[in-house]
Scaffold this active site. Structure first.
Site, PDB file in Angstrom:
ATOM      1  N   GLU A  87       9.858   0.899  10.521  1.00  5.44           N
ATOM      2  CA  GLU A  87      10.876   1.928  10.307  1.00  5.44           C
ATOM      3  C   GLU A  87      10.160   3.256  10.514  1.00  5.44           C
ATOM      4  OE1 GLU A  87      12.664   4.757   9.238  1.00  5.44           O
ATOM      5  OE2 GLU A  87      12.634   4.130   7.131  1.00  5.44           O
ATOM      6  N   GLU A 102       9.101  15.231  15.704  1.00  6.55           N
ATOM      7  CA  GLU A 102       9.556  15.190  14.320  1.00  6.55           C
ATOM      8  C   GLU A 102       8.789  16.252  13.522  1.00  6.55           C
ATOM      9  OE1 GLU A 102       8.651  11.544  12.172  1.00  6.55           O
ATOM     10  OE2 GLU A 102      10.692  11.524  11.399  1.00  6.55           O
ATOM     11  N   CYS A 162      13.162  10.742   7.452  1.00  9.12           N
ATOM     12  CA  CYS A 162      13.090  10.243   8.835  1.00  9.12           C
ATOM     13  C   CYS A 162      14.440  10.376   9.537  1.00  9.12           C
ATOM     14  CB  CYS A 162      12.585   8.814   8.852  1.00  9.12           C
ATOM     15  SG  CYS A 162      13.405   7.776   7.641  1.00  9.12           S
ATOM     16  N   LYS A 181       0.842  -1.205   0.000  1.00  8.82           N
ATOM     17  CA  LYS A 181       0.000   0.000   0.000  1.00  8.82           C
ATOM     18  C   LYS A 181       0.872   1.249   0.000  1.00  8.82           C
ATOM     19  CE  LYS A 181      -1.948   2.798   3.013  1.00  8.82           C
ATOM     20  NZ  LYS A 181      -1.948   4.061   2.248  1.00  8.82           N
TER      21      LYS A 181
HETATM   22  P1  NAP Z   1       1.712   7.860   8.361  1.00  6.24           P
HETATM   23  O1  NAP Z   1       0.330   8.259   8.623  1.00  6.24           O
HETATM   24  O2  NAP Z   1       2.494   7.159   9.398  1.00  6.24           O
HETATM   25  O3  NAP Z   1       1.726   7.048   6.974  1.00  6.24           O
HETATM   26  C1  NAP Z   1       2.532   5.957   6.622  1.00  6.24           C
HETATM   27  C2  NAP Z   1       1.682   4.927   5.927  1.00  6.24           C
HETATM   28  O4  NAP Z   1       0.804   4.310   6.875  1.00  6.24           O
HETATM   29  C3  NAP Z   1       0.773   5.505   4.851  1.00  6.24           C
HETATM   30  O5  NAP Z   1       0.685   4.594   3.786  1.00  6.24           O
HETATM   31  C4  NAP Z   1      -0.527   5.642   5.598  1.00  6.24           C
HETATM   32  O6  NAP Z   1      -1.664   5.714   4.810  1.00  6.24           O
HETATM   33  C5  NAP Z   1      -0.529   4.400   6.438  1.00  6.24           C
HETATM   34  N1  NAP Z   1      -1.457   4.445   7.566  1.00  6.24           N
HETATM   35  C6  NAP Z   1      -1.991   5.533   8.187  1.00  6.24           C
HETATM   36  N2  NAP Z   1      -2.845   5.149   9.164  1.00  6.24           N
HETATM   37  C7  NAP Z   1      -2.856   3.805   9.173  1.00  6.24           C
HETATM   38  C8  NAP Z   1      -3.531   2.817   9.948  1.00  6.24           C
HETATM   39  N3  NAP Z   1      -4.384   3.151  10.906  1.00  6.24           N
HETATM   40  N4  NAP Z   1      -3.300   1.516   9.685  1.00  6.24           N
HETATM   41  C9  NAP Z   1      -2.451   1.151   8.719  1.00  6.24           C
HETATM   42  N5  NAP Z   1      -1.779   2.026   7.939  1.00  6.24           N
HETATM   43  C10 NAP Z   1      -1.967   3.347   8.169  1.00  6.24           C
HETATM   44  O7  NAP Z   1       2.486   9.106   7.930  1.00  6.24           O
HETATM   45  P2  NAP Z   1       1.882  10.299   7.098  1.00  6.24           P
HETATM   46  O8  NAP Z   1       0.441  10.553   7.360  1.00  6.24           O
HETATM   47  O9  NAP Z   1       2.242  10.047   5.714  1.00  6.24           O
HETATM   48  O10 NAP Z   1       2.706  11.468   7.746  1.00  6.24           O
HETATM   49  C11 NAP Z   1       2.488  11.836   9.108  1.00  6.24           C
HETATM   50  C12 NAP Z   1       3.778  12.099   9.818  1.00  6.24           C
HETATM   51  O11 NAP Z   1       4.545  10.891   9.832  1.00  6.24           O
HETATM   52  C13 NAP Z   1       4.692  13.070   9.119  1.00  6.24           C
HETATM   53  O12 NAP Z   1       4.394  14.369   9.433  1.00  6.24           O
HETATM   54  C14 NAP Z   1       6.029  12.652   9.617  1.00  6.24           C
HETATM   55  O13 NAP Z   1       6.343  13.239  10.837  1.00  6.24           O
HETATM   56  C15 NAP Z   1       5.907  11.183   9.805  1.00  6.24           C
HETATM   57  N6  NAP Z   1       6.497  10.397   8.717  1.00  6.24           N
HETATM   58  C16 NAP Z   1       7.591   9.670   8.990  1.00  6.24           C
HETATM   59  C17 NAP Z   1       8.179   8.917   7.993  1.00  6.24           C
HETATM   60  C18 NAP Z   1       9.373   8.103   8.238  1.00  6.24           C
HETATM   61  O14 NAP Z   1       9.955   7.563   7.300  1.00  6.24           O
HETATM   62  N7  NAP Z   1       9.808   7.960   9.456  1.00  6.24           N
HETATM   63  C19 NAP Z   1       7.644   8.914   6.717  1.00  6.24           C
HETATM   64  C20 NAP Z   1       6.495   9.657   6.455  1.00  6.24           C
HETATM   65  C21 NAP Z   1       5.936  10.382   7.490  1.00  6.24           C
HETATM   66  P3  NAP Z   1      -2.130   7.158   4.254  1.00  6.24           P
HETATM   67  O15 NAP Z   1      -1.518   7.167   2.931  1.00  6.24           O
HETATM   68  O16 NAP Z   1      -3.603   7.122   4.185  1.00  6.24           O
HETATM   69  O17 NAP Z   1      -1.619   8.186   5.198  1.00  6.24           O
END
Ligand code: NAP
Ligand code: MG
Length: 481
Positions: free
Chosen positions: A253, A384, A287, A178
């Site tokens: 990760e 973050e 990250c 996904k």
């Molecule tokens: P996220 O919500 O953690 O998204 C990562 C993945 O998980 C996306 O594919 C997301 O889908 C999915 N996801 C979200 N809620 C879920 C659930 N309940 N069950 C299963 N999968 C789920 O991150 P984001 O919304 O893209 O960004 C939010 C914050 O995360 C950022 O502001 C940043 O601080 C952090 N982030 C960290 C990393 C890293 O590599 N460490 C990468 C991206 C973001 P959706 O596409 O619908 O969101």
């Protein structure tokens, strides 16, 4: 420029709409304009995809083919990715907002090398013979983990898909992937290439959609054996709980708040370059970004003045222009979140040395920002930000530095700048993080492991280490009596 066609789900090597018939729109964050529509998968589609992946895992060519042949298919993915690299680079830039110079020089070469690396590793995965006591022959088999669910973020959409798929395919697993809702396009294009490369039906299924629906359905599905997740620590915790439903294996990760540490005895020019690379690469949406810049008191002012001069010369703007050094943040949500953190930093006593505002009237551009006078307890130093905002923190000596650097819930990476090689290696041991860069920053190679300590997650991607995530070991005993 290429026309961006609508996206569909990939199930069993066929492109299809979601069962619900729903679609969602995908935006270019640099222009705020819609790029295209993509089918919105949910639990029903994940279920179809898991069934296809299970069939492909248990029967059919993927199971019976030799590891070397699997390697050849993975290598063909690398070759096709290389052939189409310019289209991929452009599509990634359009969808994510990152500069074309970075998609051309980082995302694409690193994705290609990841497939090359795992293509070569596919036929080198094997068990051991173990000299047990008694009259027995004991050996181990290293078998694929099974049907794997992979959930990836929007910051490196293609590269994160490559990091996940390379080892999963090399070990003989089958996959339901996904992509993030913001950036599904390059993963879908990778699906086209995988089919062309000869990947059998059901081995790779791609379900774009939202986290709480499609993502959660993958994490809870009883017939998924393992889930690999990259994203926020907050969602990582949810995924781990959901995966508990059938005790599926989990690797995470997650976020980071890396210390990038500059000692007075470092090569200051190199360290200024490293500080820039550490925080402004990919608009800070990394990250392992060097978001806490620890400066030894003696050089604090000199360093910041040099950094400020450099930052103010950065070219921020049209991501498709090869001269652009920093593009747009991925979404309005992320843009507002970053500006919110800058305000919070000011409220808690930090000063904006430069930047701190939107960079363009249109598009989600944030000026590269230095926050000065940050202390390690402020929100901006603890959470973050995931944007082009570096927090400068002064330190007195080794002990003061070490305590502060490790005073975080995260532990993904760290940078150390010094000419004293003994000090660098001592500190590399003392810092609790999965990757340490000494006199360099943000270096990656498909052969070198990547992953977190503490709440930055567990499990190591890349290199031979990733094989642990996607295999299980079977011990076979044979009586020699
Ligand atoms: P996220 O919500 O953690 O998204 C990562 C993945 O998980 C996306 O594919 C997301 O889908 C999915 N996801 C979200 N809620 C879920 C659930 N309940 N069950 C299963 N999968 C789920 O991150 P984001 O919304 O893209 O960004 C939010 C914050 O995360 C950022 O502001 C940043 O601080 C952090 N982030 C960290 C990393 C890293 O590599 N460490 C990468 C991206 C973001 P959706 O596409 O619908 O969101
Ligand atoms: Mg999200």
């Amino acid at each position: 420029m290429q026309v961006v066609k609508p996206g569909k789900l990939l199930i069993n090597n066929e492109w299809c709409e979601a069962e619900s018939g729903k679609r969602f729109s995908v935006t270019n964050p640099a222009t705020e304009q819609k790029l295209t529509d993509v089918a919105e998968g949910d639990a029903a589609d994940v279920n179809r995809a898991v069934k296809a992946a299970r069939r492909a895992f248990e029967s059919g060519p993927w199971k019976t083919m030799s590891a070397r042949e699997r390697g050849r298919i993975i290598n063909r993915i690398a070759i096709l990715l290389d052939k189409h690299k310019e289209e991929f680079a452009e599509l990634e830039t359009l969808n994510n907002g990152k500069p074309i110079s970075e998609t051309r020089n980082a995302d694409l070469p690193l994705s290609i090398e990841t497939f090359e690396y795992y293509a070569g590793l596919a036929d080198k995965i094997h068990g051991d013979t173990i000299p047990v006591s008694g009259n027995f022959f004991n050996y181990t088999l290293r078998e694929p983990a099974g049907v794997v669910g992979q959930i990836i973020p929007w910051n490196f959409p293609l590269l994160m898909a490559a990091w996940k798929l390379g080892p999963a395919l090399a070990t003989g697993c089958t996959v339901v992937l996904k992509p993030a809702e913001q950036t599904p396009l390059t993963a879908l294009k990778l699906g086209e290439i995988a089919i062309e490369a000869g990947l059998p039906a059901g081995v790779l299924n791609i379900i774009p959609g939202y986290g709480p629906t499609a993502g959660a359905a993958i994490a809870t599905h009883p017939d998924v054996d393992k889930v690999a997740f990259t994203g926020s620590t907050e969602v990582g915790k949810i995924v781990m709980q959901l995966a508990g439903a059938n005790l599926k294996r989990v690797s995470l990760e997650l976020g980071g708040k890396a210390p990038n540490i500059v000692f007075a005895d470092s090569d200051i020019e190199a360290a200024v370059n490293g500080a820039m690379r550490g925080i402004f690469f990919n608009q800070g949406e990394v990250c392992c970004a060097g978001s806490r810049l620890f400066l030894e008191e003696k050089i604090h002012d000199e360093f910041l003045s040099k950094l400020k001069t450099r930052v103010e010369k950065m070219i921020v703007g049209n991501p498709l222009d090869p001269k652009t050094q920093m593009g747009a943040q991925v979404s309005e949500e992320q843009f507002k979140k970053i500006l919110g953190y800058i305000d919070q930093g000011k409220k808690e006593g930090a000063t904006v040395l430069t930047g701190g505002a939107p960079a363009q009237p249109k598009g989600y551009f944030v000026k590269p920002t230095i926050l000065e006078g940050v202390n390690n307890n402020m929100t901006v130093a603890r959470e973050e930000i995931f944007g082009p905002v570096v927090c400068a923190i002064a330190f007195k000596n080794h002990d003061d530095l070490c305590r502060q650097a490790n005073d975080t819930v995260y532990g993904l990476s760290a940078g150390i700048w010094t000419r004293d090689i003994g000090k660098a290696h001592r500190l590399a041991k003392e810092i609790k993080a999965g990757t340490i860069w000494i006199n360099c920053y943000n270096c990656f190679d498909a052969a070198s492991p990547f992953g977190g300590f503490k709440q930055s997650g567990f499990g190591r991607e890349l290199g031979k280490y990733a094989l642990e995530l996607y295999t299980q070991v079977k011990s076979v005993w044979v009586s020699l009596d």
